[in-house]
Scaffold this motif. Structure first.
Motif, mmCIF file in Angstrom:
data_model
loop_
_atom_site.group_PDB
_atom_site.id
_atom_site.type_symbol
_atom_site.label_atom_id
_atom_site.label_comp_id
_atom_site.label_asym_id
_atom_site.label_seq_id
_atom_site.Cartn_x
_atom_site.Cartn_y
_atom_site.Cartn_z
ATOM 1 N N HIS A 32 -63.749 -95.090 84.110
ATOM 2 C CA HIS A 32 -63.735 -95.994 85.263
ATOM 3 C C HIS A 32 -63.895 -97.440 84.832
ATOM 4 O O HIS A 32 -63.227 -98.325 85.334
ATOM 5 N N CYS A 46 -61.297 -91.930 93.108
ATOM 6 C CA CYS A 46 -61.567 -93.356 93.320
ATOM 7 C C CYS A 46 -60.245 -94.104 93.247
ATOM 8 O O CYS A 46 -59.850 -94.618 92.201
ATOM 9 N N CYS A 93 -59.502 -93.123 87.287
ATOM 10 C CA CYS A 93 -60.385 -92.057 87.712
ATOM 11 C C CYS A 93 -59.712 -90.738 87.372
ATOM 12 O O CYS A 93 -58.665 -90.423 87.930
ATOM 13 N N ILE A 132 -59.239 -98.162 92.261
ATOM 14 C CA ILE A 132 -59.432 -98.675 90.910
ATOM 15 C C ILE A 132 -58.154 -99.276 90.364
ATOM 16 O O ILE A 132 -58.126 -100.431 89.918
#
Lengths: 228, 441
Positions: free
Chosen positions: B419, B430, B425, B433
């Motif tokens: 991350h 997520c 991810c 990102i």
């Protein structure tokens, strides 16, 4: 009885002489720091953050914790909705007479609580009577009050405080801690989303718990409870 | 009704022995199954001291998470000079994802009622209060019916079993805060006050409800007491792990199945995962969340860890609410840690600064990592902050709220690095990102 002539001046001079040789009370302040109790915190002052908003959350913890009950608060809560005003009863002249009135057997007027939206006091009086004016049963009283009025009006909180003898800071603090209580009528536009959410009747719904369970299900890959 | 998972027939059934009963609140059926035999023997034969001694021999430890010896707690409360004492049974079940207390009350309310009465008799209390979650209507109704039936039959009330003793059991529905699971917070709620924990010592056994010595026990602990008195302490000591004998109630939740199960103590996490049906074909376990919202995220390498307080604490988790959540590789550990820390932060009562502000900052750090905007110092800061919070904690919520993030740091460093350093991810949970890193679609 008159003093013999001249004795007065001798007494005065003797005092002068004693004080002259006694240790001095004057503190040379900037050079010699004053000796203050180690828990002294100076004047109470509310701080502002960098955006100019009050940092005080009106959470009542200071008022509840103050050992000499000297902290008084007044104003609006952080959402600008509820007028909160309390403090030790002896701070207010109008409340100072309470004990006198009570001793004389007359009803004690509480002009402070009449300033808020008036409520029909009959249901509240019945609730207080049923709970024997016992501050230890405050949660039951508050729940019954909310069931009767739909929310907790300030006037009702004031009356509960006055009748049970529990401190207003304590009652408001307790009522604002537990999620099932709300301070605005359900559906009031001033109430925020969480308040509107929690208006589902007497059995308290827990928005944060529902959100937690939903989020947990999402985090686990979109599988809700009981769905493989 | 809460779902009960099937367990091997050879496993001992102490708490959910009557789970199959058609009507759990039927007093006649319960008495036929042995209810109130233990209360009678405690009052007529053993007396308070011998009752506590029997419990001490059995080695019963609290099921609320701290695993404190129950007999020791009762002895301390009984020895305090006081004119009144209380017994409080914590059946609140704070963790929304764990229904162990609820299952117990729904299936066998008489075990809790009888255990509470025995506890009240042993410590010399006249009143036992069972705090139950107000929203759990089924459990609450079962308990209220059980108390009323027991009182009508003379097992409770002003003259228990013609002994002249007064033992009342009161059902106190409470609601409104996660923190009510903490014993001092629960006592505050029963006193009608704002739910904030108190400094310990003095422990509630010395000064608890309304200043009187108070025994606060978990519902599962209390429900084990009648069984121990009926079957003798030696029978209990032989069950499960010797350090914490007996059985646990666990709330399992996995991709395939979920429900409450009674398991012997000392069982490994792997067996718990199998009990919940594993993770399904073609998938593998990625992380196990042990202990509810403030639990630790353990990697699959630690699946052989026994489900015992000491072993779990060493691994960075805790028994807590008895919840065990199994996540497969479709879940993102960073996202889970963020979610759990956020919940612990939202539910903090606000009494102490390290908790009120610390959990908030931990959540912000987790949020920054999950949304792809980490600061270079974030991981170090999270570790330092968590250590400070644990060192200055007032109650266990504060101490344990650091666990989701610290256990993620400890066991899932590569995923965090994905991350932070690579803005990706691995589980694809997520999503922002890649957008934040400027190479998203």
């Amino acid at each position: 009885m008159t003093k013999p002539p001249g004795l007065g001046i001798v007494e005065g001079l003797a005092l002068t002489l004693r004080r002259f040789f006694a240790p001095k009370a004057t503190i040379r302040y900037p050079e010699v720091p004053a000796d203050v109790p180690h828990r002294f915190r100076g004047r109470l002052q509310l701080l502002y953050d960098e955006y100019g908003t009050l940092k005080c959350e009106t959470c009542f913890q200071c008022a509840q914790a103050c050992p000499v009950e000297c902290i008084d608060m007044g104003g609006f809560d952080t959402r600008g909705r509820y007028h909160v005003h309390w403090g030790p009863p002896e701070t207010y002249a109008e409340r100072r007479e309470e004990s006198a009135l009570r001793r004389s057997g007359r009803t004690v007027p509480d002009p402070a609580y009449e300033h808020w939206t008036p409520i029909d006091p009959a249901p509240l009086e019945a609730i207080l009577e049923a709970h024997e004016y016992d501050p230890a049963r405050l949660l039951e009283i508050l729940e019954a009050t909310q069931a009767a009025y739909g929310y907790l009006p300030v006037a009702a909180l004031r009356r509960i405080s006055q009748a049970t003898g529990a401190w207003y800071a304590m009652i408001y603090g307790t009522a604002s801690y537990y999620r099932q209580f709300r301070f605005a009528p359900p559906g009031d536009s001033a109430g925020d989303a969480a308040d509107a959410d929690s208006s589902g009747g007497a059995a308290a719904r827990r928005p944060s718990e529902d959100a937690y369970l939903a989020a947990l299900a999402t985090a686990l890959g979109g599988r809700g409870v009981g769905q493989p | 009704m809460t779902r009960i998972l099937a367990t091997p027939a050879a496993w001992p059934r102490l708490l959910l022995a009557r789970a199959a009963a058609a009507e759990p609140t039927d007093l006649t059926a319960a008495v036929r199954d042995g209810a109130f035999v233990a209360l009678r023997s405690a009052i007529r034969e053993l007396g308070p001291t011998a009752t506590i001694a029997t419990l001490a021999d059995s080695g019963l430890r609290g099921r609320g998470g701290a695993a404190f010896p129950t007999a020791e707690k009762w002895r301390i409360a009984a020895e305090q000079p006081a004119d009144r004492r209380f017994v409080v049974v914590n059946a609140y079940g704070a963790d929304p994802a764990s229904a162990t207390d609820r299952a117990l009350l729904e299936r066998d309310p008489y075990a809790v009622v009888e255990g509470a009465a025995i506890a009240a008799f042993a410590v010399g209390a006249e009143e036992a209060i069972v705090a139950v979650r107000a929203e759990a209507t089924e459990a609450r109704n079962a308990l209220e019916r059980a108390v009323a039936a027991a009182e009508a039959a003379g097992y409770l009330g002003p003259d228990v079993l013609d002994s002249g003793l007064t033992i009342r059991v009161r059902v106190a529905p409470v609601t409104g805060a996660y923190m009510l699971g903490e014993e001092t917070v629960l006592l505050k709620a029963l006193e009608g006050k704002r739910g904030q924990p108190e400094q310990r010592p003095p422990y509630p056994a010395v000064r608890g409800l309304f200043g009187a010595p108070t025994v606060v026990n978990n519902a599962a602990t209390i429900a084990l007491v009648p069984w121990i008195l009926r079957n003798g302490p030696t029978a209990f000591t032989g069950l499960g792990d010797p350090t914490v004998p007996g059985t646990w109630l666990v709330a399992l939740r996995g991709p395939v199945g979920e429900g409450v199960a009674e398991v012997p103590t000392g069982i490994s996490l792997r067996e718990l995962v199998d009990l919940a049906g594993g993770v399904g074909p073609g998938r593998s376990v990625k992380a196990i969340l042990v202990g509810g919202p403030s639990g630790g995220l353990l990697p699959p390498d630690l699946l052989d860890t026994p489900y015992l307080p000491a072993a779990l604490r060493a691994a960075g988790a805790h028994v807590g609410s008895g919840a065990v959540v199994i996540a497969d590789e479709r879940s993102c550990v960073v996202d889970l840690a963020r979610l759990l820390t956020g919940y612990c932060s939202a539910e903090a009562c606000g009494k102490t600064i390290p908790c009120r502000i610390g959990t908030r900052r931990l959540f912000e750090i987790a949020e920054r990592i999950a949304t792809g905007r980490p600061r270079p110092t974030d991981l170090e800061l999270a570790g330092d902050l968590a250590a400070d919070m644990v060192a200055s904690a007032l109650c266990d919520h504060e101490r344990l709220a650091t666990l989701p993030l610290t256990s993620a740091l400890r066991y899932f460093r590569t995923e965090l690095d994905d991350h932070i350093l690579r803005s990706s991810c691995p589980a694809g949970v997520c999503r922002p990102i890649a957008v934040a890193a400027g190479r998203g679609s």
